[in-house]
Design a protein around this motif. Structure first.
Motif, PDB file in Angstrom:
ATOM      1  N   PHE A   1       5.847   6.989  -6.777  1.00  0.00           N
ATOM      2  CA  PHE A   1       4.411   7.271  -6.711  1.00  0.00           C
ATOM      3  C   PHE A   1       4.062   8.115  -5.489  1.00  0.00           C
ATOM      4  CE2 PHE A   1       4.010   2.633  -8.335  1.00  0.00           C
ATOM      5  CZ  PHE A   1       4.350   3.034  -9.616  1.00  0.00           C
ATOM      6  N   PHE A   2       5.064   8.318  -4.611  1.00  0.00           N
ATOM      7  CA  PHE A   2       4.753   8.749  -3.241  1.00  0.00           C
ATOM      8  C   PHE A   2       5.107  10.204  -2.985  1.00  0.00           C
ATOM      9  CE2 PHE A   2       6.915   4.722  -3.808  1.00  0.00           C
ATOM     10  CZ  PHE A   2       5.886   3.825  -3.606  1.00  0.00           C
ATOM     11  N   GLY A   3       5.616  10.904  -3.977  1.00  0.00           N
ATOM     12  CA  GLY A   3       6.117  12.252  -3.734  1.00  0.00           C
ATOM     13  C   GLY A   3       7.210  12.193  -2.673  1.00  0.00           C
ATOM     14  N   TYR A   4       7.938  11.076  -2.671  1.00  0.00           N
ATOM     15  CA  TYR A   4       8.913  10.844  -1.598  1.00  0.00           C
ATOM     16  C   TYR A   4      10.250  11.500  -1.923  1.00  0.00           C
ATOM     17  CZ  TYR A   4      11.862   8.282   1.700  1.00  0.00           C
ATOM     18  OH  TYR A   4      12.747   7.953   2.689  1.00  0.00           O
ATOM     19  N   ARG A   5      10.748  12.337  -1.011  1.00  0.00           N
ATOM     20  CA  ARG A   5      12.040  12.999  -1.219  1.00  0.00           C
ATOM     21  C   ARG A   5      12.890  12.870   0.021  1.00  0.00           C
ATOM     22  NH1 ARG A   5       9.805  14.010  -4.788  1.00  0.00           N
ATOM     23  NH2 ARG A   5       9.156  15.464  -6.373  1.00  0.00           N
ATOM     24  N   ASN A   6      14.041  12.205  -0.119  1.00  0.00           N
ATOM     25  CA  ASN A   6      14.955  12.066   1.007  1.00  0.00           C
ATOM     26  C   ASN A   6      16.371  12.060   0.441  1.00  0.00           C
ATOM     27  OD1 ASN A   6      16.689  11.001   3.010  1.00  0.00           O
ATOM     28  ND2 ASN A   6      14.902  10.187   4.105  1.00  0.00           N
ATOM     29  N   GLY A   7      17.107  13.137   0.722  1.00  0.00           N
ATOM     30  CA  GLY A   7      18.455  13.316   0.164  1.00  0.00           C
ATOM     31  C   GLY A   7      19.385  12.164   0.530  1.00  0.00           C
ATOM     32  N   THR A   8      19.272  11.677   1.761  1.00  0.00           N
ATOM     33  CA  THR A   8      20.151  10.590   2.183  1.00  0.00           C
ATOM     34  C   THR A   8      19.890   9.336   1.357  1.00  0.00           C
ATOM     35  OG1 THR A   8      19.808  11.511   4.385  1.00  0.00           O
ATOM     36  CG2 THR A   8      21.023   9.446   4.241  1.00  0.00           C
TER      37      THR A   8
ATOM     38  N   ASP B   1      -3.633   9.225  -3.374  1.00  0.00           N
ATOM     39  CA  ASP B   1      -3.209   9.354  -1.979  1.00  0.00           C
ATOM     40  C   ASP B   1      -2.812   8.019  -1.375  1.00  0.00           C
ATOM     41  OD1 ASP B   1      -3.731  12.062  -2.026  1.00  0.00           O
ATOM     42  OD2 ASP B   1      -5.842  11.772  -1.532  1.00  0.00           O
ATOM     43  N   MET B   2      -3.679   7.051  -1.532  1.00  0.00           N
ATOM     44  CA  MET B   2      -3.406   5.731  -0.944  1.00  0.00           C
ATOM     45  C   MET B   2      -3.789   4.690  -1.989  1.00  0.00           C
ATOM     46  SD  MET B   2      -4.489   4.080   2.661  1.00  0.00           S
ATOM     47  CE  MET B   2      -6.216   3.776   2.551  1.00  0.00           C
ATOM     48  N   PHE B   3      -2.909   3.760  -2.229  1.00  0.00           N
ATOM     49  CA  PHE B   3      -3.168   2.838  -3.323  1.00  0.00           C
ATOM     50  C   PHE B   3      -2.520   1.501  -3.035  1.00  0.00           C
ATOM     51  CE2 PHE B   3       1.106   4.031  -4.463  1.00  0.00           C
ATOM     52  CZ  PHE B   3       1.154   5.378  -4.153  1.00  0.00           C
ATOM     53  N   LEU B   4      -3.203   0.456  -3.475  1.00  0.00           N
ATOM     54  CA  LEU B   4      -2.627  -0.880  -3.405  1.00  0.00           C
ATOM     55  C   LEU B   4      -2.076  -1.193  -4.787  1.00  0.00           C
ATOM     56  CD1 LEU B   4      -2.209  -3.626  -1.997  1.00  0.00           C
ATOM     57  CD2 LEU B   4      -4.475  -4.279  -2.809  1.00  0.00           C
ATOM     58  N   THR B   5      -0.766  -1.422  -4.854  1.00  0.00           N
ATOM     59  CA  THR B   5      -0.188  -1.739  -6.149  1.00  0.00           C
ATOM     60  C   THR B   5       0.969  -2.707  -5.915  1.00  0.00           C
ATOM     61  OG1 THR B   5       0.719  -0.809  -8.193  1.00  0.00           O
ATOM     62  CG2 THR B   5       1.312   0.283  -6.146  1.00  0.00           C
ATOM     63  N   SER B   6       1.781  -2.909  -6.909  1.00  0.00           N
ATOM     64  CA  SER B   6       2.873  -3.871  -6.743  1.00  0.00           C
ATOM     65  C   SER B   6       4.003  -3.505  -7.680  1.00  0.00           C
ATOM     66  CB  SER B   6       2.369  -5.283  -7.056  1.00  0.00           C
ATOM     67  OG  SER B   6       1.992  -5.384  -8.406  1.00  0.00           O
ATOM     68  N   TRP B   7       5.168  -4.011  -7.379  1.00  0.00           N
ATOM     69  CA  TRP B   7       6.310  -3.800  -8.262  1.00  0.00           C
ATOM     70  C   TRP B   7       7.069  -5.121  -8.383  1.00  0.00           C
ATOM     71  CZ3 TRP B   7       6.810   0.295 -11.274  1.00  0.00           C
ATOM     72  CH2 TRP B   7       7.981   0.394 -12.035  1.00  0.00           C
ATOM     73  N   GLY B   8       7.213  -5.605  -9.595  1.00  0.00           N
ATOM     74  CA  GLY B   8       7.936  -6.850  -9.807  1.00  0.00           C
ATOM     75  C   GLY B   8       9.424  -6.577  -9.887  1.00  0.00           C
ATOM     76  N   ASN B   9      10.193  -7.471  -9.310  1.00  0.00           N
ATOM     77  CA  ASN B   9      11.642  -7.272  -9.357  1.00  0.00           C
ATOM     78  C   ASN B   9      12.293  -8.632  -9.501  1.00  0.00           C
ATOM     79  OD1 ASN B   9      14.200  -6.208  -9.199  1.00  0.00           O
ATOM     80  ND2 ASN B   9      14.232  -6.291  -6.955  1.00  0.00           N
ATOM     81  N   SER B  10      12.147  -9.216 -10.677  1.00  0.00           N
ATOM     82  CA  SER B  10      12.643 -10.577 -10.817  1.00  0.00           C
ATOM     83  C   SER B  10      14.162 -10.608 -10.851  1.00  0.00           C
ATOM     84  CB  SER B  10      12.045 -11.236 -12.056  1.00  0.00           C
ATOM     85  OG  SER B  10      12.610 -10.699 -13.217  1.00  0.00           O
ATOM     86  N   SER B  11      14.819  -9.444 -10.948  1.00  0.00           N
ATOM     87  CA  SER B  11      16.289  -9.451 -10.869  1.00  0.00           C
ATOM     88  C   SER B  11      16.732  -9.809  -9.449  1.00  0.00           C
ATOM     89  CB  SER B  11      16.848  -8.093 -11.264  1.00  0.00           C
ATOM     90  OG  SER B  11      16.651  -7.156 -10.226  1.00  0.00           O
TER      91      SER B  11
ATOM     92  N   VAL C   1       0.873  -1.171   0.000  1.00  0.00           N
ATOM     93  CA  VAL C   1       0.000   0.000   0.000  1.00  0.00           C
ATOM     94  C   VAL C   1       0.905   1.213   0.000  1.00  0.00           C
ATOM     95  CG1 VAL C   1      -1.632   1.341   1.354  1.00  0.00           C
ATOM     96  CG2 VAL C   1      -1.947  -1.125   1.102  1.00  0.00           C
ATOM     97  N   GLY C   2       0.771   2.052  -0.994  1.00  0.00           N
ATOM     98  CA  GLY C   2       1.583   3.265  -1.087  1.00  0.00           C
ATOM     99  C   GLY C   2       0.840   4.447  -0.508  1.00  0.00           C
ATOM    100  N   LEU C   3       1.596   5.349   0.083  1.00  0.00           N
ATOM    101  CA  LEU C   3       1.005   6.535   0.691  1.00  0.00           C
ATOM    102  C   LEU C   3       1.682   7.768   0.103  1.00  0.00           C
ATOM    103  CD1 LEU C   3       1.161   5.179   4.341  1.00  0.00           C
ATOM    104  CD2 LEU C   3      -0.856   5.228   2.860  1.00  0.00           C
ATOM    105  N   ASN C   4       0.894   8.732  -0.283  1.00  0.00           N
ATOM    106  CA  ASN C   4       1.465   9.913  -0.919  1.00  0.00           C
ATOM    107  C   ASN C   4       1.962  10.892   0.146  1.00  0.00           C
ATOM    108  OD1 ASN C   4       2.040  12.230  -2.400  1.00  0.00           O
ATOM    109  ND2 ASN C   4       0.513  11.689  -3.946  1.00  0.00           N
TER     110      ASN C   4
ATOM    111  N   SER D   1       0.798  13.430   4.188  1.00  0.00           N
ATOM    112  CA  SER D   1       2.022  14.199   4.362  1.00  0.00           C
ATOM    113  C   SER D   1       2.416  14.216   5.838  1.00  0.00           C
ATOM    114  CB  SER D   1       1.812  15.625   3.828  1.00  0.00           C
ATOM    115  OG  SER D   1       0.593  16.143   4.316  1.00  0.00           O
ATOM    116  N   ASP D   2       1.467  13.903   6.694  1.00  0.00           N
ATOM    117  CA  ASP D   2       1.740  13.819   8.130  1.00  0.00           C
ATOM    118  C   ASP D   2       2.217  12.403   8.453  1.00  0.00           C
ATOM    119  OD1 ASP D   2       1.625  13.573  10.892  1.00  0.00           O
ATOM    120  OD2 ASP D   2      -0.068  14.978  11.046  1.00  0.00           O
TER     121      ASP D   2
END
Lengths: 541, 338, 299
Positions: free
Chosen positions: A462-469, A433-443, A308-311, A318-319
């Motif tokens: 998908f999340f508007g996620y920003r983290n410099g580290t 804002d909130m979504f159930l999705t998936s990401w395949g990573n067969s590597s 489940v992704g959160l924006n 955002s909180d």
């Protein structure tokens, strides 16, 4: 239109004539339609009936998706890859345990950090009898990275990361050059299949997409879109990787792939023995397959992470407290147990346990509706939270299950269903804002999932996620040739993500295949490939 | 008279087709969902330049009306351009590959429907409110009231799985696929004189064909029944009976022919519904025809493909009605074509 | 002209006496029974919140795929059993009646209003408006409705407004044709000529004189259209592009139960039967109504 011009009258003969005229008009309909489609039917006139011995000795596979191309370089579809992998071999492959084995490459070594030299197998031929050489490898790689002008861009380009060029050293030696260190090139090469330059240039890209040839164990016989793909044994096959015995041509006379997108139809067809292998059995139907008198289940750990992704860039998520509340509102473990009947595994983060650098120290999620309510109250949602949970049609049931449990923590989630591509595009624009999705990573390498989703500029962030580290650690890990160093960086990223909570409710489903009892040596694989080289059918009386 | 009538009606087809294509065009372009995005799908890092290149390659960067004009011009000569979702293939190729399957299923369902409906309607009319009539009437009502997708599922379970009489998916036993002539497996196998292949093709058509034919057969049966009852009460039928003509001739030659007149237009109308039902039935049975193609094409925002399929449906519908009018005139000397 | 006169003659006495019509209708026992069934469905839909034994979306993880009560393993808690998420089928079916009937009524009303208004205008004024409308109608009739519905729904995701639009897209054409034909005939009728002679305004003639006379066939058509729309809505929901998943709907339920149809037959069977029964009753009632209200169509 003969007969239409007859004059009116009331005699019986006339009636007959009129009827014939009318029938001529009725009959003209279909031919007019065909005429409308201007001269395209004629192309098919050469289509032959299939050889009966091929059909009788062939294994029939029910696929869960249709294919739009068979060009190994022009798709991003696991189904296409699973089919094409039987026709075209790659430089490197994986065995059923996901170990990397040389296939068309005999061996490889690194010169410096950015130059990989591959020694190629000799005496290998394509299905048209021409010899496989370094030139074909160069052509294949160059086409994917866009180094051949005049050809459409390949959607598989980013699977080769920073590869910038190729160099033919001799007929059976080729170098692949990367821009900066790229520690996982050999792992990424399993996703590319070698195409014959001469044949491609002779027939052109469109015809190649319809009728590709390769060096694989099977050769394409026919592809009728939406209906079937038929391949037959290639008797001059070199045998495949020597590390995966037996090294010999395939045992099956051929394979017939049929797209049956509805799971219900796949299963009914398997039960009625119309197909031998049904791909992608729904988890909750798995036990039923085991009750079929003539089929059984084949299981592998999956490599696709559902979450489940959160924006993080939009209210209310955002909180961070609201995001944390979601983690406590619903625990994947019981849901997975109940609704997927244990055919899946709850995960603490985005990586599956098989993946490189999986962090075992992450705490298991724990459902705590009281804590979720408290967090929501702190964040100003004392009366509960109303949100929309977006998903695609195949995830609908799971989304409804999640929404049902979340209600217990004061979260009223309304499920909204989209077409797959449609949702993906909205997610890429960070509109949900909130979504159930998936990401395949067969590597099974974090580089296939973490930078894509969590870098500030990740193309599927998908999340508007920003983290410099996180950005810095991912960049460093991408370039670190020392596996220890890479692993450390990825573990750190996993911990930061766990603290920031752009995603929660992670799980990976098992890959489930329904397999007829007359099939031997078929094994479900984590990567979803369907290599038929070693598979055989029991003789039936 | 006939030539002019048919010619005139065919001319009328043109504005209808333009109208239909315009609706599809507007619907597809004004609703969100970009074919380029669909095309790239899960593809990795895409630059704006790449998107622009594809956009101009497919002419999607031009004003809407210009795009529509170009489309019309090309479609008029049978060129629908490249398909967006079937890589490297023209829309015409994709459609031509699927068209025979749908044509075969539709013709089969049509024939099945007629073969069930007309005899049932005639027999039912001979003894109104008798046992057969009651059974047939109730069955017809059920056929009209039953959702096609549900009937399809039930047929699959009962005849495909439980009884295992009939195959659930596919068009023919692949070992028996006849040489390609028309693309209709039944016709091709007859042309090749291959009885086994013909039988296999028929068996594969049975379940989807029945699910598709049910509502149409029901409507037609009711129509035949009621107009037969009307006709059988007419003076000339009574007269023919009084003349001592065998009952078979009375019914077959006099009554039925006249009863069929009002039925023809109902058949055409119902066949129009048959065409639209085809999308659902093909989806339920995973039948590789135009209906399923259309459903997939819409999901992939493959505008040109959707256009072509809709136009085929529209042309079929108009031609069907034209055929019904002509047939109606042929059966009924009182009707003059104008 | 003689034809329209005879029609008027036939219509006049029946349209005149409401009690007479009622007596005719009540005399048709099948239609009465069907009407009662329809009423029961309406009542079930309206009262769903009060009479449903469970919340239709409530999931009981301990009661997944419970069979109906008469089968072994069934329970009286879930009379018709539960689905693959442990939701009560009976409750979902009651709520499903609600949305089916609601959508059916909404779409029928919209198409009835739009179709009648346009049809009356085209029939009365003729001229360019009639010509344009006949082209539009020809076009829409040749247009596969499902494609339109699919395109809209694929873009917006399932939502009720788009669903109503998609269902009404072509449905008004039938009303248009009936209204236009009847107005064409009525326009030449004596009573209209008389009204015109007395200097009545066009709106009055249309609404006050003609409309009441063409209502009966429209009502019959509306009833029969209702049946078609319920099936169409269920088909769209079955394809996953109809009613949003948070609202229980019969078509969705059949689709949900499809994968289970062999092991848990009740999940897809009951909602399918519900559609069948409701549509059947609506059809039978509509036909009974037609026999009474629209003698031209009487069989």
């Amino acid at each position: 239109m003969r007969g239409v011009g007859s004059r009116g009258g009331h005699t019986r003969r006339d009636f007959l004539k009129r009827s014939v005229g009318a029938l001529a008009v009725v009959g003209a309909g279909p031919s007019l339609l065909t005429g409308l489609l201007a001269g395209c039917g004629r192309r098919q006139a050469g289509q032959r009936a299939l050889r009966a011995d091929l059909v009788r000795g062939a294994l029939s596979v029910a696929l869960d998706a249709d294919v739009q191309t068979l060009d190994p370089a022009m798709h991003r579809s696991r189904t296409v890859e699973a089919v094409v992998r039987n026709v075209c071999d790659g430089l490197v492959a994986r065995d059923a345990e996901m170990r990397y084995v040389p296939q068309l490459a005999e061996s490889w070594e690194l010169e410096g950090d950015t130059r990989w030299v591959f020694r190629l197998r000799k005496g290998v031929t394509f299905h048209d009898g021409s010899a496989f050489t370094a030139d074909d490898v160069k052509f294949t790689i160059d086409r994917i990275i866009g180094a051949i002008p005049g050809l459409p861009p390949s959607p598989r380009k980013d699977l080769l990361g920073p590869v910038t060029g190729t160099e033919v050293l001799d007929a059976h030696t080729v170098a692949i050059i990367t821009d900066g260190p790229y520690p996982i090139l050999h792992k990424k090469l399993v996703f590319q299949e070698i195409c014959p330059r001469a044949y491609f240039e002779e027939v052109g890209p469109d015809e190649f997409a319809r009728k590709p040839i390769g060096t694989g164990p099977f050769r394409l016989v026919e592809w009728i879109a939406g209906e079937r793909i038929v391949v037959e044994r290639f008797d001059e096959y070199y045998g495949g990787s020597p590390e995966v015995p037996p090294v010999e041509p395939a045992k099956l006379a051929g394979v017939i792939f049929r797209p049956l997108e509805e799971a219900a139809t796949r299963l009914v067809s398997l039960e009625a023995q119309e197909v031998d292998v049904a791909v992608n059995v729904p988890s909750d139907q798995a036990d039923r397959v085991d009750t079929f008198p003539t089929a059984h289940l084949s299981v592998a750990q999956g490599t696709r992470t559902h979450f489940v992704g959160l924006n993080c860039a939009r209210k209310p998520f955002s909180d961070r407290r609201v995001r944390e509340a979601m983690r406590h509102a619903v625990d994947p473990k019981p849901i997975v147990e109940q609704f997927l009947l244990g055919r899946a595994r709850a995960l603490p983060g985005m990586l599956v346990p098989m993946a490189f650098s999986y962090d075992e120290s992450l705490p298991e999620p724990r459902q705590d509706p009281g804590r979720a309510r408290a967090l929501l109250r702190q964040a100003g949602y004392a009366d509960g939270l109303e949100v929309t949970l977006d998903c695609e049609a195949t995830d609908k049931r799971m989304a409804e299950a999640i929404a049902g449990v979340m209600a217990g923590a004061g979260v009223r989630a309304e499920v909204r269903v989209w077409k797959k591509d449609n949702l993906l595009n909205q997610l890429r624009r960070q509109e949900r804002d909130m979504f159930l999705t998936s990401w395949g990573n067969s590597s099974l390498d974090p580089s296939g999932i973490l930078p894509v989703l969590f870098r500030s500029d990740g193309y599927s962030n998908f999340f508007g996620y920003r983290n410099g580290t996180v950005d810095r650690l991912l960049e460093e890990a991408d370039r670190a040739m020392d596996p220890e160093v890479r692993a450390r960086k990825y573990v750190e990223v996993q911990r930061i993500l766990h603290a920031d909570i752009p995603t929660c409710f992670h799980f990976a489903q098992e890959e489930l295949y329904g397999v007829s009892d007359r099939v031997s040596n078929f094994r479900a694989r984590p990567d979803g490939m369907l290599p038929m080289h070693d598979v055989s059918l029991a003789d039936e009386a | 008279m006939w030539g002019r009538f048919v010619g005139h009606r065919l001319l009328q087809l043109i504005p209808v087709l333009i109208g239909v294509s315009f609706i599809v065009f507007l619907t597809m372009h004004l609703t969100p969902g970009d074919p380029i995005e669909h095309m790239l799908g899960q593809a990795g890092r895409i630059t704006q330049a790449q998107i622009d290149e594809l956009r101009s390659h497919y002419g999607l960067d031009r004003p809407l009306l210009v795009q529509y004009g170009l489309f019309l011009g090309n479609a008029a000569v049978g060129d629908f351009g490249p398909s967006y979702s079937h890589q490297g293939r023209s829309v015409s190729q994709v459609v031509a590959e699927r068209f025979p399957a749908t044509l075969e299923l539709t013709l089969f369902a049509f024939a099945l429907g007629i073969m069930l409906a007309i005899p049932a309607g005639v027999v039912a009319s001979l003894r109104p409110h008798g046992r057969f009539d009651r059974t047939a009437t109730v069955t017809a009502l059920l056929g009209i009231s039953m959702p096609g997708f549900w009937l399809g599922i039930m047929l699959m379970i009962v005849f495909g799985l439980r009884l295992q009489w009939l195959p659930i998916s596919g068009r023919i036993d692949l070992a028996l696929v006849p040489q390609y002539v028309t693309g209709l497996h039944t016709v091709d196998s007859l042309l090749a004189g291959d009885g086994a292949a013909f039988w296999s093709a028929l068996k594969h058509l049975a379940l989807p064909g029945l699910a598709m034919a049910a509502p149409m057969a029901a409507m037609v049966m009711r129509m035949v029944r009621s107009s037969m009852i009307g006709v059988l009460g007419q003076d000339y039928v009574q007269f023919a009976r009084a003349k001592g003509l065998p009952e078979r001739d009375v019914i077959g030659k006099h009554a039925l022919r006249n009863a069929l007149i009002p039925t023809v237009n109902i058949v055409a109308l119902q066949t129009g519904l048959l065409l639209s039902g085809n999308m659902i039935i093909e989806t339920v049975f995973q039948y590789p025809g135009l209906g399923k193609l259309a459903v997939d094409a819409i999901a992939a925002a493959d505008y040109p493909l959707v256009q072509a399929v809709v136009l085929i449906y529209a042309v079929s519908y108009v031609l069907l009605n034209l055929a019904a009018d002509v047939l109606h005139a042929a059966l009924d000397p009182r009707v003059r074509l104008a | 002209m003689s034809q329209s006169v005879t029609e008027d003659e036939i219509l006049a006495p029946v349209a005149g006496t409401a009690p007479g019509m009622l007596r005719l209708l009540v005399g048709n026992r099948v239609a009465v029974a069907a009407g009662i069934v329809v009423l029961l469905f309406v009542a079930a839909g309206l009262l769903a919140p009060a009479i449903a034994p469970h919340d239709p979306n409530l999931q009981d993880p301990s009661a997944i795929r419970v069979p109906p009560f008469w089968q072994s393993g069934g329970s009286s808690t879930y009379l018709l059993g539960t689905d693959s998420l442990g939701r009560d089928l009976l409750s979902r079916m009651l709520y499903g009646a609600r949305i089916s009937i609601l959508l059916g009524v909404a779409v029928v009303l919209i198409t009835l209003l739009v179709g009648t208004a346009l049809g009356m205008a085209a029939g009365y004024f003729r001229g360019w408006f009639d010509a344009v409308m006949s082209r539009v109608v020809d076009t829409l009739l040749a247009f596969p409705f499902l494609i339109f519905a699919l395109a809209i729904m694929a873009a917006t995701g399932p939502n009720l407004v788009a669903l109503v639009l998609a269902l009404a897209f072509k449905g008004w054409v039938d009303f248009y044709r009936v209204a236009r034909g009847d107005v064409l005939a009525a326009r030449e009728a004596d009573y209209v000529a008389a009204a015109r002679g007395l200097g009545a305004s066009t709106p009055y003639i249309l609404l006050g004189e003609i409309l009441p006379n063409i209502i009966p066939p429209l009502i019959v058509l509306a009833t029969l259209r209702m049946a078609t729309i319920i099936i169409a809505e269920a088909s769209l929901s079955f394809l996953g592009i109809g009613v949003p998943p948070s609202i229980p709907a019969w078509g969705t339920m059949v689709s949900d139960g499809r994968a289970d149809v062999v092991s848990a037959w009740w999940i897809a069977t009951f909602p399918g039967l519900a559609i069948l029964l409701l549509v059947l009753s609506v059809n039978l009632f509509g036909e009974g109504l037609r026999d009474v209200l629209d003698p031209r169509m009487r069989r």
